[in-house]
Design a protein around this motif. Structure first.
Motif, PDB file in Angstrom:
ATOM      1  N   GLY A 130       0.831  -1.218   0.000  1.00 31.39           N
ATOM      2  CA  GLY A 130       0.000   0.000   0.000  1.00 31.39           C
ATOM      3  C   GLY A 130       0.853   1.250   0.000  1.00 31.39           C
ATOM      4  N   ASN A 188       1.516   3.546  -2.391  1.00 25.22           N
ATOM      5  CA  ASN A 188       1.308   4.618  -3.377  1.00 25.22           C
ATOM      6  C   ASN A 188       0.700   5.876  -2.785  1.00 25.22           C
ATOM      7  N   ARG A 189       0.177   5.792  -1.545  1.00 20.66           N
ATOM      8  CA  ARG A 189      -0.348   7.015  -0.919  1.00 20.66           C
ATOM      9  C   ARG A 189      -0.351   6.844   0.598  1.00 20.66           C
ATOM     10  N   ILE A 234       0.276   6.688   4.501  1.00 21.28           N
ATOM     11  CA  ILE A 234       1.388   6.295   5.368  1.00 21.28           C
ATOM     12  C   ILE A 234       2.411   5.441   4.604  1.00 21.28           C
ATOM     13  N   ARG A 274      -1.293  -1.607  -5.576  1.00 22.80           N
ATOM     14  CA  ARG A 274      -2.205  -2.318  -6.479  1.00 22.80           C
ATOM     15  C   ARG A 274      -1.943  -2.024  -7.943  1.00 22.80           C
ATOM     16  N   ASP A 286      -1.695  -6.730  -4.900  1.00 18.29           N
ATOM     17  CA  ASP A 286      -3.028  -6.504  -4.338  1.00 18.29           C
ATOM     18  C   ASP A 286      -3.208  -7.547  -3.246  1.00 18.29           C
ATOM     19  N   THR A 287      -3.431  -7.098  -2.023  1.00 22.61           N
ATOM     20  CA  THR A 287      -3.465  -8.049  -0.900  1.00 22.61           C
ATOM     21  C   THR A 287      -4.661  -9.008  -0.990  1.00 22.61           C
ATOM     22  N   ASN A 340       1.172  -2.739   5.430  1.00 24.99           N
ATOM     23  CA  ASN A 340       0.544  -1.438   5.671  1.00 24.99           C
ATOM     24  C   ASN A 340      -0.827  -1.309   4.994  1.00 24.99           C
ATOM     25  N   ALA A 387      -4.510  -1.304   3.737  1.00 22.42           N
ATOM     26  CA  ALA A 387      -5.769  -1.620   4.421  1.00 22.42           C
ATOM     27  C   ALA A 387      -6.882  -0.749   3.866  1.00 22.42           C
ATOM     28  N   VAL A 423       0.593  -3.133  10.339  1.00 25.21           N
ATOM     29  CA  VAL A 423       0.076  -1.820  10.744  1.00 25.21           C
ATOM     30  C   VAL A 423      -1.355  -2.005  11.246  1.00 25.21           C
ATOM     31  N   SER A 424      -1.506  -1.800  12.555  1.00 22.01           N
ATOM     32  CA  SER A 424      -2.799  -2.010  13.222  1.00 22.01           C
ATOM     33  C   SER A 424      -3.384  -0.646  13.596  1.00 22.01           C
ATOM     34  N   TYR A 465     -13.857  -2.621  10.122  1.00 19.71           N
ATOM     35  CA  TYR A 465     -12.461  -2.216  10.327  1.00 19.71           C
ATOM     36  C   TYR A 465     -11.948  -2.685  11.695  1.00 19.71           C
ATOM     37  N   LYS A 487      -9.069  -5.559  12.293  1.00 18.05           N
ATOM     38  CA  LYS A 487      -7.776  -5.220  12.906  1.00 18.05           C
ATOM     39  C   LYS A 487      -7.577  -5.974  14.229  1.00 18.05           C
ATOM     40  N   GLY A 523      -0.963   6.105  14.949  1.00 18.14           N
ATOM     41  CA  GLY A 523      -1.608   7.329  15.437  1.00 18.14           C
ATOM     42  C   GLY A 523      -2.759   7.682  14.504  1.00 18.14           C
ATOM     43  N   VAL A 541      -3.838   9.878  11.723  1.00 17.42           N
ATOM     44  CA  VAL A 541      -2.949  10.535  10.771  1.00 17.42           C
ATOM     45  C   VAL A 541      -3.737  11.143   9.603  1.00 17.42           C
ATOM     46  N   THR A 599      -4.494  11.342   6.381  1.00 16.80           N
ATOM     47  CA  THR A 599      -4.415  10.630   5.091  1.00 16.80           C
ATOM     48  C   THR A 599      -5.846  10.545   4.569  1.00 16.80           C
TER      49      THR A 599
END
Ligand code: NDP
Length: 259
Positions: A13, A15-16, A18, A41, A68-69, A97, A99, A159-160, A181, A185, A212, A214, A216
């Motif tokens: 993940g 490309n944008r 975090i 992706r 792609d996950t 990362n 999600a 990343v949780s 979500y 997680k 944190g 964040v 985004t």
């Protein structure tokens, strides 16, 4: 301070948000990793332009990859490409990362939302870790590898989020219900614990990290933390991981979060 992350790193993940900032700070670190695999992706699409520019600026350091996950084929192909590119087949650090979040009340949430988020946020990191495990094992066992666990030897960082905490749900639920979500997680945390026990004998450290709240696309503009500050903190925590952090859930400042 220089976050010491020698060796090779893969970020999903990237490309944008975090993920992109992780790649940017790793590239611009005074002591960068030997190689950064920036997975996303659609690395050739319009949403990866900034990442492509970053990779062009650091051609020896960054390789972009399609991953792609939710697509096993792309994960397997990415692992094959990484294996081909790595000199000795060693991947030192995997950061799961990528999600998604589908917010909404109980009334808005059905099977489709639950399954989509679970597939991306929980099954995805499981499949990615499984597919890259041979490269992580090679890193952990290569001649001269340190005996203590660390991100310089071999590590998986999932990343949780604070919203995964069952104990602290009463503090956060009403302002952010997010059933799929939170559940995905919390399950990611259990995946982290299972993997941490399973891979301990291989010398691979597995832990979960909350970035944190964040600014985004996911966190929104009202979030108090910039991606720069969050990722700076995350990289400091990641670079100081050791045996005592196996299976831990920490935040970007290194503070422990209750399950
Ligand atoms: P963004 O929504 O900004 O970015 C999400 C990234 O994940 C994008 O690169 C997106 O790619 C990628 N992604 C989504 N689905 C897939 C998939 N199936 N396969 C591969 N990549 C995928 O989120 P953030 O940067 O804010 O979040 C990063 C991590 O931090 C997530 O794990 C999130 O849960 C966690 N987090 C974030 C918080 C915040 O406040 N921002 C708070 C707590 C945790 P694409 O462009 O293709 O959609």
């Amino acid at each position: 301070m220089c976050a010491r992350l020698s060796g090779s790193v893969l970020v999903t993940g990237s490309n944008r948000g975090i993920g992109l900032e992780l790649v940017r700070q790793l590239c611009e670190s005074p002591c960068p990793p030997t190689h950064i695999f920036a997975a996303c992706r659609d690395p050739d699409g319009p949403n990866a332009k900034v990442l492509r520019d970053l990779a062009l600026k650091h051609p020896q350091l960054v390789t972009t990859l399609c991953l792609d996950t939710t697509n096993q084929g792309t994960i397997a192909e990415a692992a094959r490409l990484v294996g081909d590119q790595l000199k000795d087949g060693s991947l030192n650090l995997l950061i799961n990362n990528a999600a998604i979040n589908i917010p909404g009340s109980l009334a808005d949430t059905g099977e489709k939302e639950m399954m989509e988020v679970f597939l991306t946020n929980t099954v995805g990191p499981m499949l990615v870790t499984k597919e890259f495990l041979p490269h992580l094992r090679t890193a952990a066992s290569r001649p001269g590898a340190q005996s203590e666990m660390s991100c310089r030897r071999a590590a998986v960082v999932n990343v949780s989020t604070l919203f995964s905490s069952i104990q602290r749900c009463h503090e956060t639920f009403l302002r952010a219900p997010m059933y799929p979500y939170r559940v995905s997680k919390a399950a990611l945390n259990m995946l982290t614990r299972c993997l941490s026990e399973d891979l301990r004998a291989d010398g691979i450290l597995v832990m979960a990290l909350h970035p944190g709240w964040v600014q985004t696309d996911m966190g929104g503009p009202q979030a108090p933390l910039s991606t720069e500050d969050s990722v700076k903190g995350m990289l400091n925590v990641i670079s100081s991981l050791s045996d005592q952090h196996v299976g831990a859930l920490l935040d970007w400042e290194g503070k422990s979060i209750p399950w």
